[in-house]
Design a protein around this motif. Structure first.
Motif, PDB file in Angstrom:
ATOM      1  N   VAL A 156       0.848  -1.239   0.248  1.00  0.00           N
ATOM      2  CA  VAL A 156      -0.167   0.080   0.008  1.00  0.00           C
ATOM      3  C   VAL A 156       0.839   1.330   0.019  1.00  0.00           C
ATOM      4  N   ALA A 157       0.714   2.176  -0.979  1.00  0.00           N
ATOM      5  CA  ALA A 157       1.583   3.321  -1.119  1.00  0.00           C
ATOM      6  C   ALA A 157       0.724   4.452  -0.815  1.00  0.00           C
ATOM      7  N   LEU A 158       0.860   5.101   0.247  1.00  0.00           N
ATOM      8  CA  LEU A 158       0.080   6.334   0.692  1.00  0.00           C
ATOM      9  C   LEU A 158       0.636   7.388   0.724  1.00  0.00           C
ATOM     10  N   ASP A 159       0.021   8.441   0.089  1.00  0.00           N
ATOM     11  CA  ASP A 159       0.633  10.024   0.075  1.00  0.00           C
ATOM     12  C   ASP A 159      -0.530  10.738   0.208  1.00  0.00           C
ATOM     13  N   ARG A 160      -0.365  12.166   0.658  1.00  0.00           N
ATOM     14  CA  ARG A 160      -1.384  13.204   0.622  1.00  0.00           C
ATOM     15  C   ARG A 160      -1.467  13.817  -0.739  1.00  0.00           C
ATOM     16  N   ASN A 161      -0.463  13.534  -1.483  1.00  0.00           N
ATOM     17  CA  ASN A 161      -0.455  14.252  -2.764  1.00  0.00           C
ATOM     18  C   ASN A 161      -1.041  13.681  -3.730  1.00  0.00           C
TER      19      ASN A 161
END
Length: 244
Positions: free
Chosen positions: A39-44
């Protein structure tokens, strides 16, 4: 260009991995290639769309083994949308120096990490980063920029306070510190300065070709001026009979 050293941070096929603040996805892609459920999570949102496209392209090209999965999603590092004990591995690379509530981020990472799970934290190293700040206010005084410089012992203490047990550290990207010093000296947005352009060509050549000369040089420079400080830790199991 990986900051986490997977020879020191073992990853098994089938491990569930969270790449928190994944950015362009470099560590998430490597975990996917190694057979993890990522799971790759970012706010962008824009970066997450690009990471999702690369995941799809990797799957189409057969770069990930059978059983590996990959998801890219937007999210808040201070309110992760996962149950407790969800991941075998958490990676957070070059993110914590941007976040005011770094203790809150550590607490969330520990919450979603399974007992016995492993975590890798990377931040800019104190010495090289201090030089960047001294050379250029524009390097760090920007929206979303670096708001603190960690000493290695300080980061390890915060990890211990969050309930983690550090087991190893090292420095990485010794060839990159001089590049950023040049960028700061000539202007962080000035890519036309000859020294900056010349050094950038060297770094691109190094990344693409991986010649022995630069590999040896970087190994020698990492303990002295490595740009990143990398810390590895585990989340301890609860003692027998202890309540969660």
């Amino acid at each position: 260009m990986l900051t986490v050293d997977f020879s020191r941070f073992p990853l098994a096929a089938g491990d569930r991995v969270l790449d928190l603040g994944c950015g362009a996805g470099r560590h998430a892609f490597e975990c996917y290639r190694r057979g993890a459920r990522v799971v790759a999570l970012d706010r962008n949102a824009e970066e997450i769309r690009e990471v999702a496209k690369w995941f799809a392209a990797m799957k189409e090209a057969g770069e990930a083994p059978a059983g590996a999965t990959a998801t890219a999603m937007e999210g808040d590092a201070l309110a992760l949308p996962f149950p407790d004990d969800s991941f075998d591995v958490v990676i957070i690379s070059e993110v914590m120096e941007h976040i005011p509530d770094d203790k809150g981020v550590l607490a969330e990472m520990v919450r979603v990490l399974k007992p016995g799970g492993r975590i890798a934290v990377t931040v800019p190293r104190y010495g090289p980063e201090k030089i960047c700040w001294a050379l250029s206010d524009a390097y760090h005084e920007v929206e979303g920029g670096h708001i603190r410089i960690y000493r290695g012992d300080e980061l390890l203490d915060r990890m211990r306070e969050a309930g983690l047990e550090p087991y190893g550290t090292h420095h990485a990207h010794g060839l990159h510190s001089p590049y950023w010093w040049l960028k700061c000296a000539f202007g962080v947005d000035n890519d036309k300065a000859l020294p900056v352009r010349a050094y950038h060509k060297l770094l691109v050549w190094d990344i693409m070709k991986k010649p022995l000369a630069t590999r040896v040089a970087e190994q020698a420079l990492n303990p002295l001026i490595g740009k990143s400080f990398v810390a590895y830790a585990t989340k301890p199991h609860l003692p027998a009979g202890a309540e969660a």
